[in-house]
Design a protein around this motif. Structure first.
Motif, PDB file in Angstrom:
ATOM      1  N   ALA A 181      -5.715   3.923   4.106  1.00  0.00           N
ATOM      2  CA  ALA A 181      -5.578   4.112   2.661  1.00  0.00           C
ATOM      3  C   ALA A 181      -6.641   3.339   1.887  1.00  0.00           C
ATOM      4  CB  ALA A 181      -4.181   3.681   2.211  1.00  0.00           C
ATOM      5  N   ILE A 208       0.858  -1.182   0.000  1.00  0.00           N
ATOM      6  CA  ILE A 208       0.000   0.000   0.000  1.00  0.00           C
ATOM      7  C   ILE A 208       0.898   1.238   0.000  1.00  0.00           C
ATOM      8  CG2 ILE A 208      -1.747   1.299   1.287  1.00  0.00           C
ATOM      9  CD1 ILE A 208      -2.843  -1.302   0.288  1.00  0.00           C
ATOM     10  N   LYS A 209       0.506   2.245  -0.762  1.00  0.00           N
ATOM     11  CA  LYS A 209       1.288   3.482  -0.786  1.00  0.00           C
ATOM     12  C   LYS A 209       0.954   4.343   0.428  1.00  0.00           C
ATOM     13  CE  LYS A 209       2.691   7.400  -3.635  1.00  0.00           C
ATOM     14  NZ  LYS A 209       2.541   8.097  -4.932  1.00  0.00           N
ATOM     15  N   ILE A 210       1.928   4.521   1.291  1.00  0.00           N
ATOM     16  CA  ILE A 210       1.797   5.399   2.457  1.00  0.00           C
ATOM     17  C   ILE A 210       3.145   6.072   2.684  1.00  0.00           C
ATOM     18  CG2 ILE A 210       0.008   4.014   3.613  1.00  0.00           C
ATOM     19  CD1 ILE A 210       2.229   2.953   5.489  1.00  0.00           C
ATOM     20  N   ARG A 217      -2.152   3.186   8.947  1.00  0.00           N
ATOM     21  CA  ARG A 217      -2.093   3.971   7.708  1.00  0.00           C
ATOM     22  C   ARG A 217      -2.490   3.125   6.501  1.00  0.00           C
ATOM     23  NH1 ARG A 217       0.687   8.895   8.405  1.00  0.00           N
ATOM     24  NH2 ARG A 217       1.900   9.023  10.349  1.00  0.00           N
TER      25      ARG A 217
END
Length: 263
Positions: free
Chosen positions: A194, A156-158, A190
């Motif tokens: 998301a 996941i992009k965080i 986070r």
């Protein structure tokens, strides 16, 4: 050193690695040893804050390695700065010697955290490139779907990066297990945010081979077997702080029986 009983001067010098007890007795007889600037008698005991010198050289006792597992309650902060945080982990445990947590769990989370005075083992466990797994049981506010599990597992992009691939397994409609090998700030929370989920409860249930088996707020020493296995797992681990890769190309592994929490 036991704070109330103290230890005999010859034992102190021996445990400090300075000399044997027999040799220490000889040094005392020769009046080459001082305690707080005074020449002691044979059998004098050493207490915390005493200063021992031999021929004018300060002799400091070796710190006995400490490795403990602690079930952190919600509301306790994982910091050693006891002046800043009132509800800090060090004051809560009140361990008799200096220790510090290996990594952290945020204030709203609970579960297993290891504490030690061994700086080398801290570095080996924390470096994400070493792929040392930490397992969590997480409850969220929405049903856990197959899509959610797949996306969590594949990154996941965080925080301007993509999380490393990890093991994720649905447990109930609102609960899942996840094993992380990196430790970004509030990473699981986070990741869930998301995807439009909110973490209701987060508990760490395993670090490496150490399983959570304690009541909330209690701690225990690691067993000799646990410590031996942990050190074996850490062999060859990189202790230096290397940059993290943005994404892992390693395939996601399935949960195995040995990684599951013991009920």
């Amino acid at each position: 050193m036991e704070e109330n009983k103290g230890i005999r001067i010859n034992k102190y010098l021996s445990e400090a690695g300075f000399c044997s007890r027999r040799k220490a007795d000889e040094l005392i007889e020769q009046k080459r040893v001082t305690i707080n600037g005074k020449i002691p008698e044979m059998g004098t005991k050493i207490f915390p804050n005493d200063e021992v010198h031999v021929d004018g050289k300060l002799i400091e006792a070796k710190e006995k390695p400490v490795y403990i597992a602690f079930n952190k309650p919600v509301g306790i902060v994982c910091t050693t700065d006891t002046k800043v945080e009132k509800d800090n982990i060090i004051d809560y445990i009140n361990y008799p010697t200096r220790i510090f947590p290996i990594g952290r769990l945020d204030k709203a989370s609970e579960g297993l955290i290891l504490l030690t005075n061994d700086g080398d083992i801290v570095n080996k466990i924390l470096r994400s490139r070493n792929n040392h797994g930490k397992e969590y049981l997480v409850k969220v506010n929405r049903p856990v779907t197959d899509d959610f599990v797949n996306r969590m597992a594949n990154g996941i992009k965080i925080l301007d990066t993509i999380t490393k691939k990890c093991e994720v397994e649905k447990v109930t409609d609102y609960d899942f297990r996840i094993v992380l090998t990196q430790g970004l700030n509030r990473q699981i929370r986070r990741m869930c945010e998301a995807l439009g989920y909110e973490v209701v409860k987060l508990k760490r249930i395993r670090v490496l081979n150490i399983q959570l088996d304690l009541p909330v707020g209690k701690y225990r020493d690691l067993t000799a077997s646990e410590l031996s296995t942990m050190k074996e797992l850490l062999k060859g681990s990189n202790k230096t702080n290397e940059p993290q890769a943005k994404a892992s190309k390693k395939p996601t592994r399935k949960f195995s029986g040995k990684n599951r929490r013991k009920n």
